[in-house]
Design an enzyme around this catalytic site. Structure first.
Site, PDB file in Angstrom:
ATOM      1  CB  CYS A   8      41.813  25.198   9.458  1.00 12.18           C
ATOM      2  SG  CYS A   8      42.390  26.040   7.962  1.00 12.18           S
ATOM      3  CG  ASN A  11      40.520  27.168   3.017  1.00 12.58           C
ATOM      4  OD1 ASN A  11      39.971  27.474   1.958  1.00 12.58           O
ATOM      5  ND2 ASN A  11      41.044  25.988   3.191  1.00 12.58           N
ATOM      6  CB  CYS A  13      47.992  27.403   7.977  1.00 10.15           C
ATOM      7  SG  CYS A  13      48.696  29.076   7.908  1.00 10.15           S
ATOM      8  NE  ARG A  14      44.905  25.402  11.890  1.00  9.47           N
ATOM      9  CZ  ARG A  14      44.088  25.789  12.846  1.00  9.47           C
ATOM     10  NH1 ARG A  14      44.023  25.087  13.964  1.00  9.47           N
ATOM     11  NH2 ARG A  14      43.331  26.849  12.713  1.00  9.47           N
ATOM     12  CB  SER A  15      41.794  23.155   5.991  1.00  8.17           C
ATOM     13  OG  SER A  15      41.677  24.472   5.537  1.00  8.17           O
ATOM     14  CG  ASP A 126      46.345  29.103  14.102  1.00  7.55           C
ATOM     15  OD1 ASP A 126      47.131  29.132  13.135  1.00  7.55           O
ATOM     16  OD2 ASP A 126      45.507  29.982  14.335  1.00  7.55           O
TER      17      ASP A 126
END
Ligand code: 4NP
Length: 162
Positions: A8, A11, A13-15, A126
């Site tokens: 993401c 690095n 939150c999402r990934s 995001d």
């Protein structure tokens, strides 16, 4: 060994959440898979995942996120078989980077939401400037996508039973 990298922007939150869910779900799979995550930016290098994402992971999935943020590097394009981007901007940046610094790489770059059973939106939103419900939405999207992603990997890499 199949190697998967989730990417993401920050690095944090999402990934890392994608990787945490993937780790949990892929333990049920007969495939041998290793995984990591990275960001396209250098904004948060060395940091733990965002506290709001860690709480969601812990409360909803009993998943401990202990990853330390890092930026994607040239060697990742040699090491990983699959690079899974969280949104289109990440996807474009990864592709440009690969074409600039590692043209010979045979890695497969894909969008996480190309595996979503709920069709329509191809981006994991995001959540950084959002609230709790945005973090929960990300968690739910990543859970669905990872289930289908692992099924895809099994179809690609396990010998057919027919
Ligand atoms: P991520 O979220 O890409 O899912 O880790 C973000 C984290 C930080 C920022 C943006 C997105 N930031 O602008 O610092």
């Amino acid at each position: 060994m199949i190697k998967v990298l989730f990417v993401c922007l920050g690095n944090i939150c999402r990934s890392p959440m994608a990787e945490g869910i993937f780790d949990k779900l892929s333990k049920e799979s007969p495939l041998e898979i290793s995984h990591d995550s990275a960001g396209t930016s250098a904004y948060h290098i060395g940091e733990l995942p965002d506290e709001r994402m860690r709480e969601m992971a812990s409360n909803k999935g009993n998943i401990a996120l202990t990853h330390r943020a890092r930026q994607i590097v040239r060697e990742d394009f040699d090491k990983f078989d699959y690079i899974i981007a969280m949104d289109k901007s990440n996807y474009e940046n990864i592709l440009h980077y690969k074409n600039r610094i590692n043209k010979a790489s045979e890695t497969t770059i894909m969008l996480m939401r190309s595996f979503d059973s709920e069709k329509g939106n191809l981006e994991v939103p995001d959540p950084y400037y959002g609230g709790e419900s945005d973090f929960e939405k990300v968690y739910d999207i990543l859970w669905r996508c990872n289930q289908n992603f692992i099924q895809f990997l099994e179809e690609e890499h396990l010998p057919s039973s027919q």
